[in-house]
Design an enzyme around this catalytic site. Structure first.
Site, PDB file in Angstrom:
ATOM      1  NE  ARG A  39      -6.092  17.531  33.534  1.00 24.05           N
ATOM      2  CZ  ARG A  39      -7.277  17.561  33.084  1.00 24.05           C
ATOM      3  NH1 ARG A  39      -8.150  17.518  34.755  1.00 24.05           N
ATOM      4  NH2 ARG A  39      -8.167  18.379  32.601  1.00 24.05           N
ATOM      5  CG  HIS A  64     -12.379   1.925  27.586  1.00 25.85           C
ATOM      6  ND1 HIS A  64     -11.228   0.556  28.208  1.00 25.85           N
ATOM      7  CD2 HIS A  64     -11.745   2.678  28.521  1.00 25.85           C
ATOM      8  CE1 HIS A  64     -10.129   1.579  29.028  1.00 25.85           C
ATOM      9  NE2 HIS A  64     -10.573   1.943  29.157  1.00 25.85           N
ATOM     10  CG  ASN A  86      -6.438  15.477  38.151  1.00 29.91           C
ATOM     11  OD1 ASN A  86      -7.327  16.497  37.741  1.00 29.91           O
ATOM     12  ND2 ASN A  86      -6.608  14.438  36.428  1.00 29.91           N
ATOM     13  CG  LEU A 144     -12.421  11.035  21.229  1.00 27.93           C
ATOM     14  CD1 LEU A 144     -13.182   9.595  20.379  1.00 27.93           C
ATOM     15  CD2 LEU A 144     -12.382  12.508  20.725  1.00 27.93           C
ATOM     16  CD  GLU A 165      -4.931  13.000  31.314  1.00 27.10           C
ATOM     17  OE1 GLU A 165      -5.378  14.399  30.954  1.00 27.10           O
ATOM     18  OE2 GLU A 165      -5.711  12.401  32.114  1.00 27.10           O
ATOM     19  CG  HIS A 195      -7.481  16.841  26.659  1.00 25.78           C
ATOM     20  ND1 HIS A 195      -8.509  17.393  26.161  1.00 25.78           N
ATOM     21  CD2 HIS A 195      -8.181  16.864  28.301  1.00 25.78           C
ATOM     22  CE1 HIS A 195      -9.929  17.318  26.858  1.00 25.78           C
ATOM     23  NE2 HIS A 195      -9.627  16.977  27.880  1.00 25.78           N
ATOM     24  NE  ARG A 206     -16.276  20.099  30.647  1.00 23.87           N
ATOM     25  CZ  ARG A 206     -15.159  19.572  29.872  1.00 23.87           C
ATOM     26  NH1 ARG A 206     -14.380  20.287  29.765  1.00 23.87           N
ATOM     27  NH2 ARG A 206     -14.655  18.097  30.258  1.00 23.87           N
TER      28      ARG A 206
END
Length: 404
Positions: free
Chosen positions: A97, A336, A12, A213, A385, A185, A245
């Site tokens: 990815r 978290h 990644n 999130l 992922e 995602h 963003r």
């Protein structure tokens, strides 16, 4: 013929980071994580960190900036560290990815010159991500030109959404030209769908909103584990406010900024991708943990706006699903930030009878965080992922073997 002990990397690449996860494959359904290693702040203040699957650290260094000036040198350093720890690695493949595949790719794809150029052509649709994915591919090509590389796309999970969820309000001819709502995602949502099927199969067959999130944030409406609708669309700018963003925005604002404030394309791109979201609203930080710890009124305002918009969008996706049976929180904030989860569910409770179990929500390993009486079941599931990249990459590698 079974192939045992196949070793591969899930890669990644970010703007100033490179992350590698080393897997040993025995079957396509059971990647065995060996180690994770990453280089942060490439070209500035490089930091190399590696951990074994057990969580034990095997390297923690700060190379000189001139030594790690780009992704090429970062990849070489990461591979050197892995080889020093595990012996000379013979990789079967490297999986990447890739955020945007447009409508050109319907699944994981082996990377060759043509594929690379097709991925590069989509850069205007993912300017924050696509160039760095290409840098990661080029670094591997120069380091190990014969190694199979596989692109795993973040939008393919959503390609089969109902057409109504893919449309924009633009004339239909633009839809035919590929200007449509894609969603992203997808590797995360694919993992969540499969994991939910294992831990709560009845819920997995129902109507679920998954909330990825993090610094990048989106929601996905899933029915039976399939994507029905999502919040991101043509680009990864749309939908929820994110770390930097903007999220959903009246397009008329962009016209106004151009006409009245002299914003050009570069200035708009910087504003929308780098200077907005939690950072722009708070003026403090883009990190949710920092905002929750801050006593700044604007930090509190930014958190409240994030909660407000997320609850709004979950309600919208419940309409797309025709009801709501469950919510799954995942990624950095979702996993978290119990205060954020609680506040989102409190805003939804008058609409969909969802109630939080405070003890479960505050647990370090929360699992299901809704009360037994809650009609909507709410879970926290850590995403993975890289594991999905490993599985897809292994499948492509297998398909190219002589006995496949």
């Amino acid at each position: 013929m079974a192939h045992s002990d196949v070793t591969l990397l899930a890669l990644n690449a970010g703007s100033s980071s490179l992350k590698l996860s080393l897997y040993r494959m025995t079957t396509s359904d059971a990647p065995e994580l060996v180690a994770h290693i990453q280089m942060e702040e490439i070209g500035d203040a490089p930091h190399l960190v590696g951990t074994l699957a057990s969580g034990e650290s095997f390297i923690d260094e700060h190379p000189e900036p001139r030594e790690i000036a780009n992704h090429d040198s970062a990849y070489a350093k990461l591979r050197e560290a892995l080889d020093n720890e595990f012996g000379q690695l013979e990789l079967a493949a490297v999986g990447h990815r890739v955020v945007h595949g447009g409508d050109q790719f319907d699944g994981p794809t082996a990377i060759d010159d043509v594929t690379r150029e097709r991925i590069a052509s989509l850069t205007p649709m993912a300017p924050l991500h696509q160039p760095h994915h290409l840098e990661g591919m080029d670094a591997v090509s120069r380091f190990a030109p014969q190694t199979l590389q596989v692109a795993c796309f973040d939008n393919t999970f959503h390609l089969d959404m109902p057409q109504i969820a893919q449309l924009t309000g633009l004339p239909y001819r633009f839809f035919d030209q590929g200007i449509r709502r894609y969603g992203f995602h997808g590797l995360s949502y694919e993992y969540i769908a499969e994991t939910l099927h294992q831990i709560a199969p009845d819920l997995a067959r129902g109507r679920v909103v998954a909330a990825h999130l993090g610094n990048g944030a989106s929601l996905c409406a899933m029915h039976g584990g399939k994507s029905i609708d999502t919040t991101m669309s043509f680009t990864a700018l749309d939908g929820l406010p994110m770390g930097t963003r903007v999220g959903a925005l009246d397009p008329g604002v962009l016209l106004y900024l151009q006409q009245e404030h002299g914003y050009d394309l570069d200035a708009l791109q910087s504003l929308l991708y780098h200077d907005s979201g939690l950072l722009g609203l708070s003026g403090v930080d883009s990190d949710m943990h920092a905002l929750l710890s801050s006593d700044s009124p604007r930090a509190r305002l930014a958190v409240e706006f994030f909660v407000h918009r997320t609850a709004q969008e979950i309600a919208r996706l419940a309409v797309s699903l025709g009801g709501l049976d469950g919510i799954v929180f995942t990624a950095g904030i979702g996993e978290h930030a119990p205060a954020v989860r609680r506040d989102i569910m409190e805003r939804l409770s008058p609409l969909c009878s969802v109630a939080v179990d405070d003890t479960a929500n505050l647990s370090t390993n929360p699992g299901r965080i809704s009360t037994p009486e809650s009609r909507v079941a709410v879970h926290v599931i850590p995403t993975d992922e890289e594991r999905m990249i490993a599985r897809h990459t292994y499948a492509v590698w297998q398909s190219r073997q002589p006995d496949a």
